[in-house]
Design an enzyme around this catalytic site. Structure first.
Site, PDB file in Angstrom:
ATOM      1  N   HIS A 190      20.530  11.828 -36.719  1.00 23.31           N
ATOM      2  CA  HIS A 190      19.781  11.610 -37.821  1.00 23.31           C
ATOM      3  C   HIS A 190      18.484  10.823 -37.233  1.00 23.31           C
ATOM      4  O   HIS A 190      18.239  10.109 -36.333  1.00 23.31           O
ATOM      5  CB  HIS A 190      20.647  10.963 -38.816  1.00 23.31           C
ATOM      6  CG  HIS A 190      21.475  11.826 -39.662  1.00 23.31           C
ATOM      7  ND1 HIS A 190      22.058  11.502 -40.573  1.00 23.31           N
ATOM      8  CD2 HIS A 190      22.420  12.892 -38.995  1.00 23.31           C
ATOM      9  CE1 HIS A 190      23.162  12.426 -40.864  1.00 23.31           C
ATOM     10  NE2 HIS A 190      23.189  13.432 -39.982  1.00 23.31           N
TER      11      HIS A 190
ATOM     12  N   GLU B 250      16.993   8.793 -38.840  1.00 23.78           N
ATOM     13  CA  GLU B 250      17.218   6.949 -38.641  1.00 23.78           C
ATOM     14  C   GLU B 250      17.551   6.477 -37.505  1.00 23.78           C
ATOM     15  O   GLU B 250      17.132   5.375 -36.922  1.00 23.78           O
ATOM     16  CB  GLU B 250      17.972   6.412 -39.867  1.00 23.78           C
ATOM     17  CG  GLU B 250      17.375   6.969 -41.319  1.00 23.78           C
ATOM     18  CD  GLU B 250      17.959   8.246 -41.711  1.00 23.78           C
ATOM     19  OE1 GLU B 250      18.141   8.292 -43.082  1.00 23.78           O
ATOM     20  OE2 GLU B 250      18.252   9.026 -40.969  1.00 23.78           O
TER      21      GLU B 250
ATOM     22  N   CYS C 142      21.773   8.791 -45.262  1.00 22.24           N
ATOM     23  CA  CYS C 142      23.111   8.655 -45.656  1.00 22.24           C
ATOM     24  C   CYS C 142      24.262   7.435 -45.308  1.00 22.24           C
ATOM     25  O   CYS C 142      23.598   6.390 -45.002  1.00 22.24           O
ATOM     26  CB  CYS C 142      24.033  10.111 -44.772  1.00 22.24           C
ATOM     27  SG  CYS C 142      24.011   9.492 -43.112  1.00 22.24           S
TER      28      CYS C 142
ATOM     29  N   CYS D 277      23.795   6.186 -41.790  1.00 22.74           N
ATOM     30  CA  CYS D 277      22.537   5.776 -41.184  1.00 22.74           C
ATOM     31  C   CYS D 277      22.280   4.140 -42.275  1.00 22.74           C
ATOM     32  O   CYS D 277      21.589   3.418 -41.665  1.00 22.74           O
ATOM     33  CB  CYS D 277      21.529   6.645 -41.734  1.00 22.74           C
ATOM     34  SG  CYS D 277      21.447   8.329 -40.733  1.00 22.74           S
TER      35      CYS D 277
END
Length: 424
Positions: A46, A48, A76, A79
């Protein structure tokens, strides 16, 4: 956040869910990242987490107490937890995630059990971030309505039967004999589009470990690229190739094409390259050596043994490819010379075409030449790089119509040859 939105747009252009992230320290952007889940085939890639990895590399530290992270979509839970563990000072996000938001739904940054509590600000440039996501998923749904791409990296009888019909129609050739040998494993991936039970387009690839110019690298070789004639011009092959190249983004790619499609592959970033042929002016005259023809089954074990690899160009994991040629187009040109030494070769006048050497140990040219069952030879053309044979050779432009295309970062020397037994 505008910088993060630019990163999100880059993600969308690469076929990734459009999420971008930027790290700011003392009012200055110091790192940026985007979603790379499909590229890396990793659920943890992801934006992040990619950003945190970049920051850790830059700073040599995992503690981020002075960092503000701007991300276009609410983190999410995974993260959000990572940002808390990294002790990020502040999290600023764009569009909220009302179903799975790590901040607004699960409350991870403010959880009383957390040892560190970042400040959280949401809704910054939310409309722009939401529009990016909506457009991406709208396009994805439209593509989903198209025929789905089917992929196999193992033998599937129904899939193989449909592939056989298509390859026979287009190339008058199929892979049936190779499949019967049990050679279809995870290194060979086959991608196809179907109209009912009928395969209408196909693209295959082999995943290879190469040694080029003394450097090790992973690459893929594309092969079996075909579309049934009634379906040509509808973008089927383009769709398959786009998907493969996205999946293997950053991986060197090569393929061999016929003369009818030379203008097609540059549209995908491929460049034509010229291979050269290793040639030696040497005499081979052994009337006392009687040729001992060999069957592919006799040499299969020998084909699995790696001789000392070329320092110019060689493939390290090519047993399946070697068997493809051993049982295929070179099956009637195999000779056993001595225990542990065999060749694929043919004499054309005073020229010996030495296509491949199969040996369980390094062999010097003087030894090999004394075993060759040929007479009147004055010139040898090698189907592989013979630098380990200890023979003086020169490079000539090959007259064989192999149109080679490459894509990506290759450490290719000025003169090279992809061995015949590694071409599809």
């Amino acid at each position: 956040m505008l910088l993060a939105l630019n990163c999100a747009r880059e993600a969308a252009a690469a076929g990734e869910t459009p999420v971008g992230a930027v790290a700011v320290v003392a009012g200055r952007a110091v790192a940026r990242a985007r979603n790379r889940v499909e590229e890396k085939q990793s659920s943890s890639a992801h934006a992040e987490l990619e950003l945190l990895r970049e920051l850790e590399t830059l700073r040599g530290d995992w503690r981020m107490e002075d960092v503000t992270v701007y991300v276009t979509k609410e983190p999410c839970p995974m993260c959000a937890g990572a940002l808390v563990n990294a002790r990020v000072r502040r999290i600023v996000y764009g569009v909220a995630d009302p179903r799975f938001g790590g901040c607004s739904v699960f409350g991870i940054p403010g959880h009383p059990g957390a040892l560190f509590h970042p400040q959280v600000t949401g809704g910054v440039c939310a409309e722009a971030a939401a529009a990016l996501l909506a457009g991406f998923f709208r396009e994805a749904r439209a593509k989903h309505k198209q025929r789905p791409v089917q992929m196999r990296n193992h033998y599937d009888p129904e899939f193989a039967a449909a592939q056989k019909v298509l390859l026979r129609e287009v190339f008058d050739f199929d892979l049936d004999f190779w499949f019967r040998l049990g050679m279809w494993n995870e290194k060979y991936e086959s991608y196809a589009l179907f109209d009912g039970p009928r395969m209408i387009a196909h693209a295959g690839l082999s995943r290879l470990n190469l040694r080029v110019g003394g450097k090790e690298l992973r690459a893929i070789q594309l092969n079996g690229i075909a579309c049934t004639p009634p379906e040509r011009g509808k973008g089927h092959v383009r769709r398959l190739l786009d998907g493969i190249l996205r999946r293997y983004s950053g991986t060197p790619v090569f393929l061999f094409a016929n003369g009818n499609v030379l203008d097609f592959y540059p549209k995908f970033g491929f460049e034509p390259r010229t291979m050269h042929l290793p040639v030696a002016d040497v005499a081979v005259d052994n009337p006392e050596c009687r040729p001992v023809k060999a069957a592919p089954d006799e040499l299969r074990e020998l084909a699995s043994i790696r001789r000392l690899p070329s320092s110019i160009f060689s493939v390290n994991n090519d047993f399946e490819l070697r068997c493809f040629h051993l049982y295929g187009d070179f099956a009637d040109r195999l000779y056993r010379l001595a225990p542990g030494i065999a060749i694929a070769a043919e004499a054309c006048g005073d020229t010996l075409k030495l296509h491949e050497l199969l040996a369980d140990r390094p062999v010097r040219w003087e030894k090999l030449a004394s075993l060759l069952p040929f007479t009147g030879i004055r010139r040898v053309e090698f189907g592989f790089c013979p630098d380990r044979l200890g023979i003086d050779f020169r490079w000539e432009v090959s007259s064989v119509p192999w149109h080679l295309f490459i894509r990506g970062d290759w450490p290719l020397p000025g003169h090279f040859l992809i061995p015949e037994f590694d071409r599809t």
